[in-house]
Design an enzyme around this catalytic site. Sequence first.
Site, PDB file in Angstrom:
ATOM      1  N   ASP A  83      -6.672  -2.276  -7.156  1.00 54.95           N
ATOM      2  CA  ASP A  83      -7.450  -2.720  -5.825  1.00 54.95           C
ATOM      3  C   ASP A  83      -7.863  -4.432  -6.218  1.00 54.95           C
ATOM      4  O   ASP A  83      -8.235  -4.647  -7.538  1.00 54.95           O
ATOM      5  CB  ASP A  83      -8.939  -2.144  -5.517  1.00 54.95           C
ATOM      6  CG  ASP A  83      -9.273  -2.331  -3.682  1.00 54.95           C
ATOM      7  OD1 ASP A  83      -8.195  -1.782  -2.901  1.00 54.95           O
ATOM      8  OD2 ASP A  83      -9.297  -3.384  -3.699  1.00 54.95           O
ATOM      9  N   ARG A 120       0.937  -1.410   0.011  1.00 53.49           N
ATOM     10  CA  ARG A 120       0.141   0.327  -0.325  1.00 53.49           C
ATOM     11  C   ARG A 120       0.706   1.153   0.220  1.00 53.49           C
ATOM     12  O   ARG A 120       0.179   1.674   0.882  1.00 53.49           O
ATOM     13  CB  ARG A 120      -0.613  -0.123   1.410  1.00 53.49           C
ATOM     14  CG  ARG A 120      -1.874  -1.120   1.417  1.00 53.49           C
ATOM     15  CD  ARG A 120      -3.022  -0.513   0.996  1.00 53.49           C
ATOM     16  NE  ARG A 120      -4.302  -1.582   0.709  1.00 53.49           N
ATOM     17  CZ  ARG A 120      -5.528  -1.409   1.518  1.00 53.49           C
ATOM     18  NH1 ARG A 120      -5.439  -0.525   1.713  1.00 53.49           N
ATOM     19  NH2 ARG A 120      -6.264  -2.136   1.608  1.00 53.49           N
ATOM     20  N   ARG A 180      -6.788  12.268  -5.466  1.00 56.23           N
ATOM     21  CA  ARG A 180      -7.930  11.414  -4.638  1.00 56.23           C
ATOM     22  C   ARG A 180      -9.012  12.369  -5.588  1.00 56.23           C
ATOM     23  O   ARG A 180      -9.379  11.867  -5.574  1.00 56.23           O
ATOM     24  CB  ARG A 180      -7.700  10.759  -3.742  1.00 56.23           C
ATOM     25  CG  ARG A 180      -8.629   9.756  -3.715  1.00 56.23           C
ATOM     26  CD  ARG A 180      -9.070   8.681  -2.028  1.00 56.23           C
ATOM     27  NE  ARG A 180      -9.124   7.869  -1.797  1.00 56.23           N
ATOM     28  CZ  ARG A 180     -11.130   8.592  -1.452  1.00 56.23           C
ATOM     29  NH1 ARG A 180     -11.521   9.965  -2.054  1.00 56.23           N
ATOM     30  NH2 ARG A 180     -12.051   7.301  -1.597  1.00 56.23           N
ATOM     31  N   ARG A 196      -2.990   7.079   1.181  1.00 52.93           N
ATOM     32  CA  ARG A 196      -3.981   8.314   2.226  1.00 52.93           C
ATOM     33  C   ARG A 196      -2.223   8.755   2.772  1.00 52.93           C
ATOM     34  O   ARG A 196      -2.732  10.119   3.216  1.00 52.93           O
ATOM     35  CB  ARG A 196      -5.616   8.009   2.522  1.00 52.93           C
ATOM     36  CG  ARG A 196      -6.319   7.579   2.068  1.00 52.93           C
ATOM     37  CD  ARG A 196      -7.282   7.243   2.720  1.00 52.93           C
ATOM     38  NE  ARG A 196      -7.324   5.903   3.266  1.00 52.93           N
ATOM     39  CZ  ARG A 196      -7.702   5.759   3.436  1.00 52.93           C
ATOM     40  NH1 ARG A 196      -8.822   5.729   4.133  1.00 52.93           N
ATOM     41  NH2 ARG A 196      -7.251   3.242   3.852  1.00 52.93           N
ATOM     42  N   TYR A 204     -14.559 -11.026   0.348  1.00 53.70           N
ATOM     43  CA  TYR A 204     -15.696  -9.820   0.000  1.00 53.70           C
ATOM     44  C   TYR A 204     -16.823 -10.091  -0.490  1.00 53.70           C
ATOM     45  O   TYR A 204     -17.922  -9.475  -0.103  1.00 53.70           O
ATOM     46  CB  TYR A 204     -14.444  -8.642  -0.157  1.00 53.70           C
ATOM     47  CG  TYR A 204     -13.767  -7.991   0.697  1.00 53.70           C
ATOM     48  CD1 TYR A 204     -13.969  -7.120   0.973  1.00 53.70           C
ATOM     49  CD2 TYR A 204     -12.399  -8.714   0.543  1.00 53.70           C
ATOM     50  CE1 TYR A 204     -12.724  -6.717   1.978  1.00 53.70           C
ATOM     51  CE2 TYR A 204     -11.503  -8.493   1.488  1.00 53.70           C
ATOM     52  CZ  TYR A 204     -11.684  -7.177   2.790  1.00 53.70           C
ATOM     53  OH  TYR A 204     -10.385  -6.848   3.264  1.00 53.70           O
TER      54      TYR A 204
HETATM   55  O1  CP3 Z   1      -0.340  -1.343  -2.524  1.00 51.41           O
HETATM   56  C1  CP3 Z   1      -1.012  -0.249  -3.668  1.00 51.41           C
HETATM   57  O2  CP3 Z   1       0.117   0.599  -3.146  1.00 51.41           O
HETATM   58  C2  CP3 Z   1      -1.075  -0.947  -3.907  1.00 51.41           C
HETATM   59  C3  CP3 Z   1      -2.760  -0.285  -4.766  1.00 51.41           C
HETATM   60  C4  CP3 Z   1      -3.260  -1.467  -3.634  1.00 51.41           C
HETATM   61  C5  CP3 Z   1      -4.620  -0.615  -2.462  1.00 51.41           C
HETATM   62  N1  CP3 Z   1      -5.419  -1.994  -2.283  1.00 51.41           N
HETATM   63  C6  CP3 Z   1      -5.765   0.524  -2.893  1.00 51.41           C
HETATM   64  C7  CP3 Z   1      -6.300   1.342  -2.475  1.00 51.41           C
HETATM   65  C8  CP3 Z   1      -3.077  -2.844  -3.108  1.00 51.41           C
HETATM   66  C9  CP3 Z   1      -2.535  -3.366  -4.055  1.00 51.41           C
HETATM   67  C10 CP3 Z   1      -4.548  -3.303  -2.690  1.00 51.41           C
HETATM   68  C11 CP3 Z   1      -4.627  -5.205  -2.126  1.00 51.41           C
HETATM   69  C12 CP3 Z   1      -5.938  -4.423  -0.999  1.00 51.41           C
HETATM   70  N2  CP3 Z   1      -7.104  -3.887  -1.146  1.00 51.41           N
HETATM   71  C13 CP3 Z   1      -6.328  -6.056  -0.044  1.00 51.41           C
HETATM   72  C14 CP3 Z   1      -5.102  -7.238   0.169  1.00 51.41           C
HETATM   73  C15 CP3 Z   1      -3.304  -5.935   0.664  1.00 51.41           C
HETATM   74  C16 CP3 Z   1      -4.498  -5.980   2.353  1.00 51.41           C
HETATM   75  O3  CP3 Z   1      -4.014  -4.883   2.144  1.00 51.41           O
HETATM   76  O4  CP3 Z   1      -4.456  -6.544   3.033  1.00 51.41           O
HETATM   77  C17 CP3 Z   1      -7.125  -6.055  -0.436  1.00 51.41           C
HETATM   78  C18 CP3 Z   1      -8.043  -6.557   1.550  1.00 51.41           C
HETATM   79  C19 CP3 Z   1      -8.000  -4.694  -0.222  1.00 51.41           C
HETATM   80  C20 CP3 Z   1      -9.639  -4.374  -0.554  1.00 51.41           C
HETATM   81  C21 CP3 Z   1      -9.761  -3.026   0.847  1.00 51.41           C
HETATM   82  N3  CP3 Z   1      -9.538  -1.812  -1.133  1.00 51.41           N
HETATM   83  C22 CP3 Z   1     -10.062  -2.554   1.429  1.00 51.41           C
HETATM   84  C23 CP3 Z   1     -10.285  -3.488   2.695  1.00 51.41           C
HETATM   85  C24 CP3 Z   1      -9.722  -1.049   1.331  1.00 51.41           C
HETATM   86  C25 CP3 Z   1     -10.324   0.283   2.775  1.00 51.41           C
HETATM   87  C26 CP3 Z   1      -9.353  -0.374   3.571  1.00 51.41           C
HETATM   88  C27 CP3 Z   1      -8.977   1.372   4.035  1.00 51.41           C
HETATM   89  O5  CP3 Z   1      -7.832   1.471   4.911  1.00 51.41           O
HETATM   90  O6  CP3 Z   1     -10.041   2.369   3.386  1.00 51.41           O
HETATM   91  C28 CP3 Z   1      -9.619  -0.662  -0.015  1.00 51.41           C
HETATM   92  C29 CP3 Z   1      -9.286   0.650  -0.541  1.00 51.41           C
HETATM   93  C30 CP3 Z   1      -7.763   0.991  -0.991  1.00 51.41           C
HETATM   94  N4  CP3 Z   1      -7.255   0.292  -1.934  1.00 51.41           N
HETATM   95  C31 CP3 Z   1      -7.440   2.015  -0.238  1.00 51.41           C
HETATM   96  C32 CP3 Z   1      -5.820   1.933  -1.331  1.00 51.41           C
HETATM   97  C33 CP3 Z   1      -4.630   3.106  -1.478  1.00 51.41           C
HETATM   98  C34 CP3 Z   1      -7.586   3.110   0.292  1.00 51.41           C
HETATM   99  C35 CP3 Z   1      -8.762   3.815  -0.546  1.00 51.41           C
HETATM  100  C36 CP3 Z   1      -8.879   5.386  -0.441  1.00 51.41           C
HETATM  101  O7  CP3 Z   1      -8.611   6.246  -0.552  1.00 51.41           O
HETATM  102  O8  CP3 Z   1     -10.076   6.063  -0.143  1.00 51.41           O
END
Ligand code: CP3
Length: 355
Positions: free
Chosen positions: A76, A26, A39, A30, A153
């Site tokens: 994502d 990640r 964003r 943010r 999910y």
């Molecule tokens: O790593 C990176 O920089 C690449 C981008 C990436 C994102 N999600 C961007 C994202 C990657 C590799 C993921 C994977 C992901 N997404 C996983 C597996 C990895 C892990 O962390 O376990 C999972 C379970 C998800 C599902 C997901 N996406 C959730 C649960 C959320 C909300 C969590 C939160 O922090 O609010 C997301 C949203 C998300 N995906 C964000 C980002 C940067 C934050 C959302 C935003 O910008 O509003």
Amino acid sequence: MKPKNDTFLRALKRESTEYTPLWLMRQAGRYLPEYCATRSKAGSFMALAQSPDLACEVTLQPVERFNLDAAILFSDILTIPDAMGLGLSFVAGEGPKFAKPISTESDVEKLFVPDPNVELKYVMDAVRQIRTTLNNKVPLIGFSGSPFTLACYMVEGGSSVDYRKFKTMIYKNPSMVHKLLEVNTHSVIAYLNAQIQAGAQAVMIFDTWGGTLPHELYKEFSLKYLKKIVDSLTKEVDGEKVPTIVFTKGSSPWIKEIASIGTDAIGLDWMASLKQARLVTGDCVALQGNLDPMVLFAGEEAIRREARRVIDDYGIVGNGGHVFNLGHGINKDTPPEAVQVLVDEVHSYSRKMHK
Ligand code: CP3
């Protein structure tokens, strides 16, 4: 063509490197003010992910700010179920939500394998654009969720604390769950192979919630499908190996089993011991990890000390390959300066482990 800095790829292939390469799960997110600015320009998370221009911009932000050894596609894991028609949205502060979660046998029957070059074309366009813009500075990692984690999910309709709906389904109607996992598996294979074709130079499978399963059920409902995926991935492009990384959070009880599915590397969370994982796997795979993301809140001295602890835990890098990473995604409130300290410490301290 080889990236100018191919340390990350060499470490995954267990070839010699001068230092331990690092990137952070990640890393685009943010905690970076420039990410928040892009964003808000995009309007929503999905609009950001679906615009190849903006996805490219945020992918490069952490690579430009810090001296990281790899970029990861900005997208994502939930793009696959969205492409299957489940209707994904991200509600601020609530995480992901599906408008049409899976609950019945007929919901599963309706699922289909999305064509990565049609429904998920925006992801492939982003991969191509990122590769062009990166100009071979560092390698690009593509990724997908695991069939099991995606199913969590899809059934829960969003995040969950106990996976009650999905686990009830597993215990009550395992054959229906296997049907769901089969569709996900074929979708992940097509999706990752398309990312590789579009230019991803390594791929990572996030099995974030596999570790919530009982011992035997992990093998049946997650690992079996991870193996199918690893077996079906494109192994080489233009003579260059495309390494795979499998990350199951809470994987410690299954490290040996994960190493046996043919993946090049295993991602480890911070509860695992790199030293023990090396012993258990006999250095037949590379290891990625595993600093506790909370260390980044504890100030410079703690960051340097704990980074050294992780590097020392892995030990001397002989034929083994270590890629430094966090044990899970970076927290959104992490101070960006903490990441700079970490990158510097890993790059400088790890040199003494490379002979
Ligand atoms: O790593 C990176 O920089 C690449 C981008 C990436 C994102 N999600 C961007 C994202 C990657 C590799 C993921 C994977 C992901 N997404 C996983 C597996 C990895 C892990 O962390 O376990 C999972 C379970 C998800 C599902 C997901 N996406 C959730 C649960 C959320 C909300 C969590 C939160 O922090 O609010 C997301 C949203 C998300 N995906 C964000 C980002 C940067 C934050 C959302 C935003 O910008 O509003």
